[in-house]
Design a protein around this motif. Structure first.
Motif, PDB file in Angstrom:
ATOM      1  N   VAL A 169       0.870  -1.341  -0.071  1.00  0.00           N
ATOM      2  CA  VAL A 169      -0.012   0.064  -0.156  1.00  0.00           C
ATOM      3  C   VAL A 169       1.017   1.015   0.026  1.00  0.00           C
ATOM      4  O   VAL A 169       1.670   1.345   0.906  1.00  0.00           O
ATOM      5  CB  VAL A 169      -1.006  -0.058   1.375  1.00  0.00           C
ATOM      6  CG1 VAL A 169      -1.781   1.261   1.182  1.00  0.00           C
ATOM      7  CG2 VAL A 169      -1.598  -1.157   1.335  1.00  0.00           C
ATOM      8  N   ASP A 170       0.716   2.128  -0.951  1.00  0.00           N
ATOM      9  CA  ASP A 170       1.460   3.315  -1.236  1.00  0.00           C
ATOM     10  C   ASP A 170       0.709   4.378  -1.591  1.00  0.00           C
ATOM     11  O   ASP A 170      -0.330   4.521  -2.010  1.00  0.00           O
ATOM     12  CB  ASP A 170       2.637   2.998  -2.198  1.00  0.00           C
ATOM     13  CG  ASP A 170       3.530   1.960  -2.212  1.00  0.00           C
ATOM     14  OD1 ASP A 170       4.539   2.047  -1.404  1.00  0.00           O
ATOM     15  OD2 ASP A 170       3.042   0.737  -2.362  1.00  0.00           O
ATOM     16  N   LEU A 171       1.366   5.442  -0.831  1.00  0.00           N
ATOM     17  CA  LEU A 171       0.656   7.204  -0.808  1.00  0.00           C
ATOM     18  C   LEU A 171       1.862   8.001  -1.085  1.00  0.00           C
ATOM     19  O   LEU A 171       2.753   7.958  -0.366  1.00  0.00           O
ATOM     20  CB  LEU A 171      -0.040   7.273   0.336  1.00  0.00           C
ATOM     21  CG  LEU A 171      -0.752   8.731   0.441  1.00  0.00           C
ATOM     22  CD1 LEU A 171      -1.819   8.752  -0.601  1.00  0.00           C
ATOM     23  CD2 LEU A 171      -1.358   9.080   1.824  1.00  0.00           C
ATOM     24  N   ALA A 172       1.558   8.774  -1.914  1.00  0.00           N
ATOM     25  CA  ALA A 172       2.604  10.045  -2.218  1.00  0.00           C
ATOM     26  C   ALA A 172       1.574  11.312  -2.566  1.00  0.00           C
ATOM     27  O   ALA A 172       0.762  11.287  -3.064  1.00  0.00           O
ATOM     28  CB  ALA A 172       3.219   9.847  -3.489  1.00  0.00           C
ATOM     29  N   ALA A 173       2.104  12.420  -1.808  1.00  0.00           N
ATOM     30  CA  ALA A 173       1.473  13.848  -1.639  1.00  0.00           C
ATOM     31  C   ALA A 173       2.473  14.602  -2.005  1.00  0.00           C
ATOM     32  O   ALA A 173       3.349  14.857  -1.281  1.00  0.00           O
ATOM     33  CB  ALA A 173       0.988  13.889  -0.431  1.00  0.00           C
ATOM     34  N   GLN A 174       2.289  15.369  -3.186  1.00  0.00           N
ATOM     35  CA  GLN A 174       3.396  16.221  -3.615  1.00  0.00           C
ATOM     36  C   GLN A 174       2.333  17.528  -4.058  1.00  0.00           C
ATOM     37  O   GLN A 174       1.223  17.433  -3.865  1.00  0.00           O
ATOM     38  CB  GLN A 174       3.945  15.744  -4.920  1.00  0.00           C
ATOM     39  CG  GLN A 174       4.858  14.703  -4.840  1.00  0.00           C
ATOM     40  CD  GLN A 174       5.338  14.071  -5.775  1.00  0.00           C
ATOM     41  OE1 GLN A 174       4.660  12.922  -6.507  1.00  0.00           O
ATOM     42  NE2 GLN A 174       6.572  14.019  -6.311  1.00  0.00           N
ATOM     43  N   GLN A 175       3.304  18.564  -4.446  1.00  0.00           N
ATOM     44  CA  GLN A 175       2.415  19.879  -4.702  1.00  0.00           C
ATOM     45  C   GLN A 175       1.487  19.981  -5.494  1.00  0.00           C
ATOM     46  O   GLN A 175       0.409  20.430  -5.540  1.00  0.00           O
ATOM     47  CB  GLN A 175       3.552  21.003  -5.005  1.00  0.00           C
ATOM     48  CG  GLN A 175       4.550  21.237  -3.865  1.00  0.00           C
ATOM     49  CD  GLN A 175       5.433  22.584  -4.631  1.00  0.00           C
ATOM     50  OE1 GLN A 175       6.517  22.065  -5.156  1.00  0.00           O
ATOM     51  NE2 GLN A 175       5.171  23.607  -4.217  1.00  0.00           N
ATOM     52  N   HIS A 176       1.610  18.930  -6.700  1.00  0.00           N
ATOM     53  CA  HIS A 176       0.539  19.102  -7.961  1.00  0.00           C
ATOM     54  C   HIS A 176       0.260  17.654  -8.184  1.00  0.00           C
ATOM     55  O   HIS A 176      -0.891  17.594  -9.053  1.00  0.00           O
ATOM     56  CB  HIS A 176       1.266  19.632  -9.052  1.00  0.00           C
ATOM     57  CG  HIS A 176       1.967  21.092  -9.080  1.00  0.00           C
ATOM     58  ND1 HIS A 176       1.246  22.261  -8.669  1.00  0.00           N
ATOM     59  CD2 HIS A 176       3.043  21.348  -9.115  1.00  0.00           C
ATOM     60  CE1 HIS A 176       2.048  23.308  -8.827  1.00  0.00           C
ATOM     61  NE2 HIS A 176       3.166  22.703  -8.863  1.00  0.00           N
ATOM     62  N   TYR A 177       0.503  16.718  -7.348  1.00  0.00           N
ATOM     63  CA  TYR A 177      -0.045  15.316  -7.496  1.00  0.00           C
ATOM     64  C   TYR A 177      -0.434  14.825  -6.224  1.00  0.00           C
ATOM     65  O   TYR A 177       0.192  14.958  -5.166  1.00  0.00           O
ATOM     66  CB  TYR A 177       0.842  14.470  -8.349  1.00  0.00           C
ATOM     67  CG  TYR A 177       0.912  14.527  -9.623  1.00  0.00           C
ATOM     68  CD1 TYR A 177       1.377  15.457 -10.578  1.00  0.00           C
ATOM     69  CD2 TYR A 177       0.096  13.452 -10.387  1.00  0.00           C
ATOM     70  CE1 TYR A 177       1.150  15.490 -11.948  1.00  0.00           C
ATOM     71  CE2 TYR A 177       0.068  13.569 -11.725  1.00  0.00           C
ATOM     72  CZ  TYR A 177       0.609  14.476 -12.405  1.00  0.00           C
ATOM     73  OH  TYR A 177       0.584  14.437 -13.917  1.00  0.00           O
ATOM     74  N   LEU A 178      -1.506  13.769  -6.178  1.00  0.00           N
ATOM     75  CA  LEU A 178      -1.901  12.941  -5.051  1.00  0.00           C
ATOM     76  C   LEU A 178      -1.925  11.802  -5.695  1.00  0.00           C
ATOM     77  O   LEU A 178      -2.877  11.565  -6.718  1.00  0.00           O
ATOM     78  CB  LEU A 178      -3.067  13.503  -4.214  1.00  0.00           C
ATOM     79  CG  LEU A 178      -2.990  14.625  -3.514  1.00  0.00           C
ATOM     80  CD1 LEU A 178      -4.397  15.096  -2.863  1.00  0.00           C
ATOM     81  CD2 LEU A 178      -2.081  14.640  -2.247  1.00  0.00           C
ATOM     82  N   THR A 179      -1.219  10.507  -5.289  1.00  0.00           N
ATOM     83  CA  THR A 179      -1.261   9.442  -5.880  1.00  0.00           C
ATOM     84  C   THR A 179      -1.392   8.514  -4.637  1.00  0.00           C
ATOM     85  O   THR A 179      -0.792   8.364  -3.456  1.00  0.00           O
ATOM     86  CB  THR A 179      -0.137   8.981  -6.467  1.00  0.00           C
ATOM     87  OG1 THR A 179       1.095   9.123  -5.953  1.00  0.00           O
ATOM     88  CG2 THR A 179      -0.050   9.827  -7.854  1.00  0.00           C
ATOM     89  N   ALA A 180      -2.239   7.332  -4.969  1.00  0.00           N
ATOM     90  CA  ALA A 180      -2.183   6.291  -3.791  1.00  0.00           C
ATOM     91  C   ALA A 180      -2.427   4.986  -4.601  1.00  0.00           C
ATOM     92  O   ALA A 180      -2.893   5.010  -5.857  1.00  0.00           O
ATOM     93  CB  ALA A 180      -3.597   6.191  -3.092  1.00  0.00           C
ATOM     94  N   GLY A 181      -1.954   3.689  -4.215  1.00  0.00           N
ATOM     95  CA  GLY A 181      -2.089   2.556  -4.824  1.00  0.00           C
ATOM     96  C   GLY A 181      -1.742   1.241  -4.140  1.00  0.00           C
ATOM     97  O   GLY A 181      -1.559   1.454  -2.838  1.00  0.00           O
ATOM     98  N   VAL A 182      -2.367   0.422  -4.525  1.00  0.00           N
ATOM     99  CA  VAL A 182      -2.555  -0.996  -3.572  1.00  0.00           C
ATOM    100  C   VAL A 182      -1.983  -2.122  -4.770  1.00  0.00           C
ATOM    101  O   VAL A 182      -2.524  -2.126  -5.880  1.00  0.00           O
ATOM    102  CB  VAL A 182      -3.876  -1.416  -3.066  1.00  0.00           C
ATOM    103  CG1 VAL A 182      -3.748  -2.822  -2.701  1.00  0.00           C
ATOM    104  CG2 VAL A 182      -4.321  -0.287  -2.208  1.00  0.00           C
ATOM    105  N   THR A 183      -1.277  -2.896  -4.405  1.00  0.00           N
ATOM    106  CA  THR A 183      -0.669  -4.118  -5.329  1.00  0.00           C
ATOM    107  C   THR A 183      -0.807  -5.134  -4.329  1.00  0.00           C
ATOM    108  O   THR A 183      -0.740  -5.440  -3.241  1.00  0.00           O
ATOM    109  CB  THR A 183       0.870  -3.741  -5.679  1.00  0.00           C
ATOM    110  OG1 THR A 183       1.591  -3.651  -4.480  1.00  0.00           O
ATOM    111  CG2 THR A 183       0.870  -2.660  -6.589  1.00  0.00           C
ATOM    112  N   LEU A 184      -1.018  -6.442  -5.092  1.00  0.00           N
ATOM    113  CA  LEU A 184      -1.247  -7.811  -4.422  1.00  0.00           C
ATOM    114  C   LEU A 184      -0.665  -8.779  -5.383  1.00  0.00           C
ATOM    115  O   LEU A 184      -0.876  -8.870  -6.402  1.00  0.00           O
ATOM    116  CB  LEU A 184      -2.365  -8.148  -4.126  1.00  0.00           C
ATOM    117  CG  LEU A 184      -2.995  -9.417  -3.776  1.00  0.00           C
ATOM    118  CD1 LEU A 184      -2.277  -9.849  -2.368  1.00  0.00           C
ATOM    119  CD2 LEU A 184      -4.511  -9.825  -3.629  1.00  0.00           C
ATOM    120  N   PHE A 185       0.490  -9.660  -4.839  1.00  0.00           N
ATOM    121  CA  PHE A 185       0.992 -10.766  -5.661  1.00  0.00           C
ATOM    122  C   PHE A 185       0.667 -12.020  -4.694  1.00  0.00           C
ATOM    123  O   PHE A 185       0.685 -12.113  -3.565  1.00  0.00           O
ATOM    124  CB  PHE A 185       2.339 -10.686  -5.577  1.00  0.00           C
ATOM    125  CG  PHE A 185       2.831  -9.685  -6.721  1.00  0.00           C
ATOM    126  CD1 PHE A 185       3.229 -10.272  -7.923  1.00  0.00           C
ATOM    127  CD2 PHE A 185       3.125  -8.610  -6.632  1.00  0.00           C
ATOM    128  CE1 PHE A 185       3.577  -9.572  -9.022  1.00  0.00           C
ATOM    129  CE2 PHE A 185       3.418  -7.651  -7.549  1.00  0.00           C
ATOM    130  CZ  PHE A 185       3.694  -8.160  -8.832  1.00  0.00           C
TER     131      PHE A 185
END
Length: 431
Positions: free
Chosen positions: A91-107
């Motif tokens: 589970v990953d999250l990135a908060a930047q000045q012009h972008y917000l991103t979130a993701g989930v990966t499963l293997f």
């Protein structure tokens, strides 16, 4: 492109043999650790697995700064063996000045150790400044549209080693996409009317509308590297064919074909030459009986940026086709007590995007932001240079932290020092 990949494989890999997935894990017990700044990587411990549930923090150094996204912070957690021995969740999250991103990966299993594995990922991103310079090889880097854009996608695929070793990995998969471009910001340096007709056609249908689609395809990979997390010798070749179907309109369909190869030639110790090639071709046909088709929105077109060649700036070059080649060297600079070392990487690229690579490609090189067509309408290659430093764990032979500065089309960019193909890349390279 296939001939070039084959020649590279023959030139570099005579001393390299295919490994079984389990052999790969034993040869490189930390190959399953995440690359620095790779938000899609999975902390997998099956090579040294005891079956217990483990939770690990993850950092994303590449989220600290981006020329397009601004300053920020990123990270997440990885969970091993939750519900199934060998499973991996990130589970990953990135908060930047012009972008917000979130993701989930499963293997379901370690892709370096299991003969068959399943992978699932979900991703969402929102930005108030997605840059768009236009479509094709002649776009200028001085002025861009600023677009307010939100995207989400879900991807699922299966990985199969039909021969029980890394001589061939087959990954069929399907991906569902949702995109919405709300508006062009008033403070954009460019106006839509300033762009070419082809570029305008890639933006106008997307404004104020939500588009959905499904992309299905299969990827074939041959991996003959001696050490997946830090190769000194060998080659990895990956080819992918995908077809996109628009769900909001039956008139939008297109095919995309991608070939990537990276080769390593040892010189002395950790010093190695690195060569790479990437080719992408996008083709669109009539999708109904009356011959009418929709133009491909800009966010479905591939970009030549740091995901393809680390020295190119994100979102700077967009086109239907891509051609990029790279050649560089990795050199050790200093070792600390035989435990950690500092390695330098210098790699040069020549590449560009095209409306039609077979019609517009020219072997010449053009410097500067503005590339103009020659008398035959062909476009020169755009050069880029990447210089980076990485901290290497000498015992496990893998980069634990690294950053590369690229200078090329669009100016200076900062990217993670990540050159090698990774089997844990659960998301297709392009939307």
């Amino acid at each position: 492109m296939r001939r070039l990949a084959l020649l590279l494989a023959l030139a570099i890999s005579p001393a390299v043999h295919a490994q079984t997935p389990a052999d790969t894990a034993r040869a490189d017990p930390e190959a399953n650790e995440p690359d620095a700044g790779d938000p899609g990587a999975i902390n997998d411990g099956t090579a040294i697995d005891t079956g217990t549930i483990r939770v690990r923090p993850r950092l994303s150094p590449s989220a600290l700064y981006s020329a397009n996204r601004g300053f920020g912070i990123g990270g997440g957690v990885a969970i091993d063996n939750l519900g199934r021995r060998g499973s991996q969740i990130g589970v990953d999250l990135a908060a930047q000045q012009h972008y917000l991103t979130a993701g989930v990966t499963l293997f379901t299993s370690d892709p370096y150790a299991a003969p068959v594995f399943g992978a699932f990922s979900a991703h969402v991103a929102a930005t108030n400044r997605r840059k768009f310079y236009g479509v094709g090889p002649f776009t200028s880097g001085a002025r861009a549209l600023y677009l307010t854009h939100t995207e989400a996608d879900v991807d699922a695929h299966v990985g199969i080693y039909p021969f029980g070793n890394t001589s061939l990995l087959i990954q069929p998969g399907v991906r569902y996409l949702v995109d919405r471009t709300a508006e062009i910001r008033d403070d954009s340096p460019a106006r839509l009317e300033d762009l070419s007709a082809l570029s305008q056609a890639a933006v106008r249908p997307a404004l104020g509308d939500t588009r959905t689609g499904v992309s299905a395809g299969v990827e074939l990979t041959v991996d003959l590297r001696d050490w997946p997390s830090y190769p000194k010798r060998g080659v990895v070749v990956s080819g992918e064919a995908r077809r996109f179907f628009g769900l909001d309109t039956e008139k939008l369909t297109f095919n995309r074909y991608t070939l990537q190869t990276t080769g390593y030639l040892p010189l002395y110790g950790r010093t190695a030459l690195i060569g790479s090639f990437t080719g992408v071709v996008t083709r669109q046909g009539d999708s109904n009986d009356d011959g009418v088709r929709d133009d491909i929105p800009y966010y479905y077109l591939p970009t030549l940026d740091e995901r393809v060649a680390v020295a190119y700036q994100q979102e700077r070059l967009t086109g239907r086709d891509i051609l990029a080649v790279g050649l560089g060297v990795r050199v050790p600079l200093y070792d600390f007590l035989g435990v950690y070392g500092i390695d330098a990487v210098a790699i040069g690229y020549l590449g560009n995007v095209y409306d039609d690579v077979f019609r517009q490609f020219s072997p010449s090189v053009g410097f500067g932001q503005n590339i103009t067509a020659d008398p035959d309408g062909r476009a020169s290659l755009r050069p880029a240079l990447g210089l980076g430093l990485g901290i290497v764990n000498l015992d496990k032979e893998r980069v634990v932290l690294g950053t590369l500065v690229g200078v090329g089309a669009g100016g200076i960019t900062v990217a993670s020092l990540r050159i090698a193909y990774n089997l844990r890349d659960s998301r297709p390279l392009f939307r």
